[in-house]
Scaffold this motif. Structure first.
Motif, PDB file in Angstrom:
ATOM      1  N   ASN A   1       0.821  -1.217   0.000  1.00  0.00           N
ATOM      2  CA  ASN A   1       0.000   0.000   0.000  1.00  0.00           C
ATOM      3  C   ASN A   1       0.853   1.264   0.000  1.00  0.00           C
ATOM      4  N   LEU A   2       1.922   1.240   0.773  1.00  0.00           N
ATOM      5  CA  LEU A   2       2.737   2.448   0.934  1.00  0.00           C
ATOM      6  C   LEU A   2       3.583   2.741  -0.302  1.00  0.00           C
ATOM      7  N   LEU A   3       3.924   1.706  -1.078  1.00  0.00           N
ATOM      8  CA  LEU A   3       4.783   1.926  -2.240  1.00  0.00           C
ATOM      9  C   LEU A   3       4.161   2.863  -3.273  1.00  0.00           C
ATOM     10  N   THR A   4       2.848   2.916  -3.312  1.00  0.00           N
ATOM     11  CA  THR A   4       2.199   3.830  -4.266  1.00  0.00           C
ATOM     12  C   THR A   4       1.905   5.198  -3.644  1.00  0.00           C
ATOM     13  N   LYS A   5       2.362   5.409  -2.420  1.00  0.00           N
ATOM     14  CA  LYS A   5       2.113   6.687  -1.746  1.00  0.00           C
ATOM     15  C   LYS A   5       3.335   7.601  -1.884  1.00  0.00           C
ATOM     16  N   GLY A   6       3.705   7.871  -3.125  1.00  0.00           N
ATOM     17  CA  GLY A   6       4.814   8.782  -3.383  1.00  0.00           C
ATOM     18  C   GLY A   6       6.137   8.070  -3.586  1.00  0.00           C
ATOM     19  N   THR A   7       7.100   8.795  -4.174  1.00  0.00           N
ATOM     20  CA  THR A   7       8.463   8.301  -4.364  1.00  0.00           C
ATOM     21  C   THR A   7       9.432   9.362  -3.839  1.00  0.00           C
ATOM     22  N   ARG A   8      10.706   9.080  -3.941  1.00  0.00           N
ATOM     23  CA  ARG A   8      11.702  10.016  -3.419  1.00  0.00           C
ATOM     24  C   ARG A   8      11.535  11.413  -4.009  1.00  0.00           C
ATOM     25  N   ASN A   9      11.197  11.480  -5.292  1.00  0.00           N
ATOM     26  CA  ASN A   9      11.102  12.775  -5.966  1.00  0.00           C
ATOM     27  C   ASN A   9       9.680  13.228  -6.258  1.00  0.00           C
ATOM     28  N   LYS A  10       8.685  12.433  -5.832  1.00  0.00           N
ATOM     29  CA  LYS A  10       7.297  12.806  -6.087  1.00  0.00           C
ATOM     30  C   LYS A  10       6.462  12.620  -4.835  1.00  0.00           C
ATOM     31  N   THR A  11       5.681  13.618  -4.500  1.00  0.00           N
ATOM     32  CA  THR A  11       4.718  13.461  -3.416  1.00  0.00           C
ATOM     33  C   THR A  11       3.666  12.444  -3.833  1.00  0.00           C
ATOM     34  N   PRO A  12       2.880  11.940  -2.889  1.00  0.00           N
ATOM     35  CA  PRO A  12       1.813  11.007  -3.287  1.00  0.00           C
ATOM     36  C   PRO A  12       0.901  11.590  -4.355  1.00  0.00           C
ATOM     37  N   GLN A  13       0.580  12.868  -4.222  1.00  0.00           N
ATOM     38  CA  GLN A  13      -0.302  13.510  -5.205  1.00  0.00           C
ATOM     39  C   GLN A  13       0.386  13.622  -6.570  1.00  0.00           C
ATOM     40  N   GLU A  14       1.659  13.940  -6.562  1.00  0.00           N
ATOM     41  CA  GLU A  14       2.396  14.084  -7.816  1.00  0.00           C
ATOM     42  C   GLU A  14       2.548  12.750  -8.537  1.00  0.00           C
ATOM     43  N   LEU A  15       2.787  11.679  -7.771  1.00  0.00           N
ATOM     44  CA  LEU A  15       2.915  10.356  -8.375  1.00  0.00           C
ATOM     45  C   LEU A  15       1.595   9.937  -9.021  1.00  0.00           C
ATOM     46  N   GLU A  16       0.526  10.093  -8.296  1.00  0.00           N
ATOM     47  CA  GLU A  16      -0.779   9.712  -8.826  1.00  0.00           C
ATOM     48  C   GLU A  16      -1.113  10.508 -10.088  1.00  0.00           C
ATOM     49  N   GLU A  17      -0.817  11.801 -10.059  1.00  0.00           N
ATOM     50  CA  GLU A  17      -1.095  12.649 -11.208  1.00  0.00           C
ATOM     51  C   GLU A  17      -0.270  12.213 -12.424  1.00  0.00           C
ATOM     52  N   ALA A  18       0.988  11.866 -12.205  1.00  0.00           N
ATOM     53  CA  ALA A  18       1.857  11.434 -13.305  1.00  0.00           C
ATOM     54  C   ALA A  18       1.320  10.152 -13.949  1.00  0.00           C
ATOM     55  N   ILE A  19       0.831   9.241 -13.125  1.00  0.00           N
ATOM     56  CA  ILE A  19       0.259   7.997 -13.651  1.00  0.00           C
ATOM     57  C   ILE A  19      -0.995   8.292 -14.471  1.00  0.00           C
ATOM     58  N   GLU A  20      -1.858   9.119 -13.922  1.00  0.00           N
ATOM     59  CA  GLU A  20      -3.143   9.370 -14.577  1.00  0.00           C
ATOM     60  C   GLU A  20      -2.988  10.164 -15.867  1.00  0.00           C
ATOM     61  N   LEU A  21      -2.014  11.049 -15.923  1.00  0.00           N
ATOM     62  CA  LEU A  21      -1.802  11.823 -17.144  1.00  0.00           C
ATOM     63  C   LEU A  21      -1.397  10.928 -18.314  1.00  0.00           C
TER      64      LEU A  21
END
Length: 943
Positions: free
Chosen positions: A559-579
């Protein structure tokens, strides 16, 4: 329907920019669905779509009748017919389409009912197309005389069991009933539920049923779709032959659109027998299907509630921590629509605080609206979902019929993407103001028993009819009674089943593989039918590498692995995937951690770059960690309310015993999850995730070189670790059977789990045992368990049996939900079937088994998902690439004595665990009659 078409055409003139965008998409993908339509003299509309990619054909019969065409007091008829039409017709005989499906290798004849239509469908090898058209015509024109009083009485019990299973015996099951009763006036056709009421079903007479059929099941109210690999001219001749002489019915007038027209806010509450957490559900009146505003409402719902960038997530989940998630969707039907929102609060949270947060979020949206960037990411996801819905011939057939009935234009299959992509930020705000802002709504508070203080203030008690458990209350029936009826005349002998066509040649997809130097294995299949790619990265471990005191670590990590990365906040990661129009999921199972997803082919590299970040650059966000723990604990609490979840978890304990790690739920327990720290997750991640324990599977519109290059880039910096797997205890079947009972007071059904530790999938006997099980409980309506418990007695809506192994030994399991007042009778009948199965299995059973298991291979690789599953079997169990053909040969060679020996060995009813989850006060003591001793009560005491 002409009015709908007019609005759609008018709307088209306003979306030039959207058309240009979608035209570019179509040109880039080359994706378009070709089809042909024609109408018989009797009014039957026919739609053909030819697809040569697999030797299969999907046939669907869609009748323009759902619950909205019923009368008050006679609800549930449309859904009842969905069941009846599979049972028998004049020329198919008893067993009807289900029996035929088993012989011809069909995907399992099935159907569905909505407010406005009922459909019947299946996918078969293309040599059986004429048989299917003959059978579907028999249902439409040569069926109703076979419905007798006993048949009707039995099927009433089956449908009532379905209602108990899907509504009465689960948490929040009555919510939609309460919503619709209060959203729509009493005389509105959406005021009642599709499945109807138990009382109405019981009161249905044979005369009622025949009147309903003769009114609605006529050619001029039906659409036939045929999609797949077939000859159109030949099929036209068959359609004319089998359907052409069925008489047209009376003209059927269109129903006028009937919006809900709610005049005031309605607040209702109900104490739910199964709920463990309070839940708030809203409904706002909106628009019918294919209305020009429906597309903007879809975007509105997605923007407000889906994902970490959603306003409701930010306020209710992240900021106020009131709920693990908010679900919102636009539920459209032919006559009206409703915007729905469901919020299941955390334990002890007052729903007034949830409602206040909802109002606050709406106010913020009114001020800010939706940005172009957010709109773009939502559209990208909708585009991918649209193509996924058309990835099978059955999916295309469904959609063509849907568009014909509700949009009066099957070519919407090639145009709807225009409407999806044409929505603007202004459209989203406009529909919000028109249908939501300061508009009346219905809201329900479903709370646990004794917790009415958590309901919204000023709510009124909802009226819900709860069935009482009464022994011997059901109507008796005798299906062995001899019945005669007058046959419907025909110009030719319809009792003669058409022959098979040319045998389809099973096309095993070409599989490529590559092994990387770090030990990672790659398997792939290139298929360019739709512009999509699906992938899966499987890493061995899962719960097998957990400490028993902190079960749930791997699930929390996933669950936590999709809650952001070193260079992306959780919101930024999700947005990058959805775009990218992609999905990336990480989940933990008992034996693995799996990263899977899908994406548009053009975005494959960019999607894998995000997978690399997720896998190799975790964020370890402490706030997200605490939030995830809270969400998991909430899921665990809610599972305690679900009889099906209780049965699954208690059965694992019986199968694996107290010393085996797999006896646990991989979510963990409330206590173990509370104990888990961030360091526990980091230690698991550092020590256990290694490429030499992994395989990457990829299918879709992508060539090998490009796919492999992406994986190499993904794993270049992934270091190999030495991972130690602990020895596991040996599993053994019980020496003698024992009955275990878990008490859920007032349960409307008893959930049965019967079985024992049996085989690993790598065992030599696993596949032969699966063959043996087909006629026992693995073949749906072709199985003895279904035929005797559902079709013979009406005890259940469904029952199945099967072997579930991996590289480790797994259980043989029989599972079902049966009506409470026949719990003992149902279990005893299962026991008798198991005892007799090795004795009564015969050549006819073997013929049916072989027919299905060989012919069904023609449709084994049709979808991307089925191809991915084939790669999983090759990777996980070291199977040869042509293992499907080898298994087919095993099926051809197996004999009746071999099946009998396997049944003697692997389905002994005297060496199994019998677990029942139900109402102990009325059912526990009777189970001692099974002869397995006094049942063991697993929880509490019976009062």
């Amino acid at each position: 329907m002409r009015s709908i078409k007019f609005h759609i055409l008018a709307f088209l003139f306003t979306i030039v920019a959207g058309q240009a965008w979608s035209q570019q998409v179509a040109e880039a993908t080359g994706f378009e669905v070709d089809f042909e339509t024609f109408t018989l003299d009797n009014g039957l509309k026919v739609i053909f779509h030819v697809d040569r990619s697999d030797p299969v054909v999907a046939v669907a019969l869609t009748s323009h009748v759902g619950s909205s065409r019923e009368k008050e007091g006679r609800t549930g008829f449309a859904h009842l017919f969905e069941h009846l039409l599979f049972l028998e017709s004049e020329n198919l005989g008893k067993g009807g389409l289900d029996k035929l499906s088993a012989r011809i290798g069909g995907s399992g004849a099935n159907g569905s009912t909505s407010r406005d239509r009922t459909n019947y469908f299946q996918t078969v090898p293309n040599d059986a197309l004429e048989k299917m058209l003959w059978a579907e015509a028999d249902k439409l024109g040569y069926f109703i005389n076979t419905v007798t009083e006993p048949v009707l009485a039995k099927e009433k019990q089956v449908v009532k069991n379905e209602k108990r299973q899907s509504v009465d015996n689960r948490p929040y099951g009555h919510t939609q009933y309460v919503i619709d009763k209060n959203l729509y006036p009493k005389d509105h056709p959406y005021n009642w539920q599709v499945i109807g009421s138990l009382e109405d079903l019981q009161n249905a007479t044979l005369g009622d049923v025949k009147e309903f059929f003769n009114r609605w099941y006529v050619p001029n109210n039906v659409i036939l779709t045929v999609a797949g690999d077939f000859d159109k001219d030949q099929a036209k001749g068959w359609v004319e032959k089998y359907f052409g002489e069925i008489k047209r019915g009376p003209a059927i007038p269109e129903l006028e659109k009937q919006p809900a027209n709610l005049q005031q806010i309605k607040k209702l509450y109900y104490e739910d027998n199964f709920a463990r957490l309070p839940e708030l559900t809203y409904a706002w009146p909106t628009v019918p299907s294919y209305h020009k505003d429906a597309y903007a409402l879809e975007v509105l719902a997605s923007y407000l509630a889906d994902g970490k960038n959603a306003p409701f997530y930010k306020e209710l989940v992240a900021e106020q921590k009131l709920t693990p998630n908010v679900q919102m969707y636009n539920y459209t039907s032919e006559l009206a629509g409703q915007l729905m929102m469901e919020i299941q609060a955390y334990d002890g949270k007052d729903l007034d605080s949830v409602h206040a947060a909802v109002e606050k979020t709406f106010k913020k949206f009114e001020a800010e609206g939706i940005s172009e960037k957010d709109l773009k990411r939502i559209k990208a996801g909708q585009e991918t979902a649209f193509y996924n819905s058309l990835s099978s011939v059955l999916g295309k057939g469904f959609q063509l019929a849907q568009y014909e009935i509700f949009a009066n234009d099957p070519n919407m299959i090639n145009k709807e993407i225009d409407f999806i992509l044409a929505v603007t930020p202004e459209d989203v705000m406009r529909v919000y103001k028109k249908y939501v802002q300061d508009k009346p709504f219905v809201v329900t508070s479903f709370v646990p028993k004794g917790q009415t203080e958590f309901a919204l203030e000023n709510s009124q008690l909802a009226e819900v009819e709860e069935e009482q458990i009464v022994m011997g209350a059901e109507q008796e029936f005798d299906l062995e009674e001899e019945v005669t009826y007058e046959r419907t005349p025909s110009s030719f002998d319809r009792t003669v089943e058409p022959p098979y066509g040319n045998s389809p040649k099973v096309k095993v997809p070409e599989i490529w593989e590559e092994n990387l130097s770090n030990g990672l294995e790659i398997y792939g299949i290139t298929n360019s039918e739709v512009p999509l790619v699906q992938f899966m990265l499987e890493i061995k471990g899962g719960m097998l590498l957990e400490d028993p005191s902190t079960t749930g670590v791997s699930n929390l990590l996933a669950n936590l692995l999709t809650k952001g990365t070193r260079n992306k906040t959780p919101q930024e990661l999700e947005e990058a995937i959805e775009l990218l129009g992609a999905t990336i999921r990480v989940n933990a199972t008992d034996e693995k951690i799996i990263i899977s997803g899908s994406t548009l082919s053009k975005n494959y590299e960019a999607t894998l770059a995000l997978v690399e970040e997720i896998l190799l650059e975790p964020r370890w966000d402490t706030e997200e960690f605490e939030l995830t723990k809270q969400q998991v604990i909430s899921r665990i609490q809610q599972q305690k309310a679900s009889p099906n979840n209780i049965a699954a978890n208690e059965f694992k304990k019986l199968i694996y015993g107290t010393s085996h790690i797999l006896a646990n739920d991989n979510l963990g327990t409330e206590e173990s999850v509370q104990r888990i720290t961030m360091k526990d997750l980091q230690d698991y991640y550092t020590n256990n995730l290694s490429p030499n324990l992994a395989s990457f599977l990829v299918v879709g519109d992508i060539e090998q070189d490009r796919a492999v290059t992406g994986v190499k880039d993904l794993t270049a910096d992934w270091s190999v670790k030495k991972v130690n797997f602990k020895d596991l205890p040996e599993l053994a079947a019980p020496e003698k059977s024992r009955v275990y009972f878990y008490d859920v007071p007032g349960a409307k059904q008893s959930v049965l789990h019967i079985g024992y530790p049996a085989l690993a999938e790598t065992d030599e006997d696993f596949f032969p045992a699966t063959i043996m099980n087909y006629r026992l409980g693995g073949g749906s309506f072709a199985s003895q368990l279904t035929q005797e418990l559902r079709e013979g007695k009406g005890y259940t809506y469904g029952i199945r049996s099967g072997f579930d192994g991996s590289t480790l030994k797994g259980p043989f399991l029989i599972s079902s939900g049966v009506r409470s007042n026949i719990t003992y009778e149902a279990v005893d009948l299962v026991k008798q079937i198991l005892e007799n199965y090795p004795k009564n299995f015969n050549e006819q059973d073997l013929e049916v088994t072989k027919g299905f298991m060989t012919k069904s291979n023609a449709r084994k690789f049709e979808t991307l998902g089925s191809k991915l599953q084939m790669l999983r079997e090759i990777s996980n169990f070291n199977r040869p690439k042509d293992f499907v053909l080898q298994q087919e040969e095993t099926v051809r060679k197996i004999t009746v004595p071999q099946i009998k020996a396997l049944a003697e060995k692997y389905v002994d009813p005297n060496k199994m665990y019998y677990l029942i989850v139900g109402d102990a006060a009325t059912q526990l003591d009777r189970l001692e009659q099974l002869g397995f001793g006094k049942p063991v009560l697993l929880n509490g005491e019976v009062k």
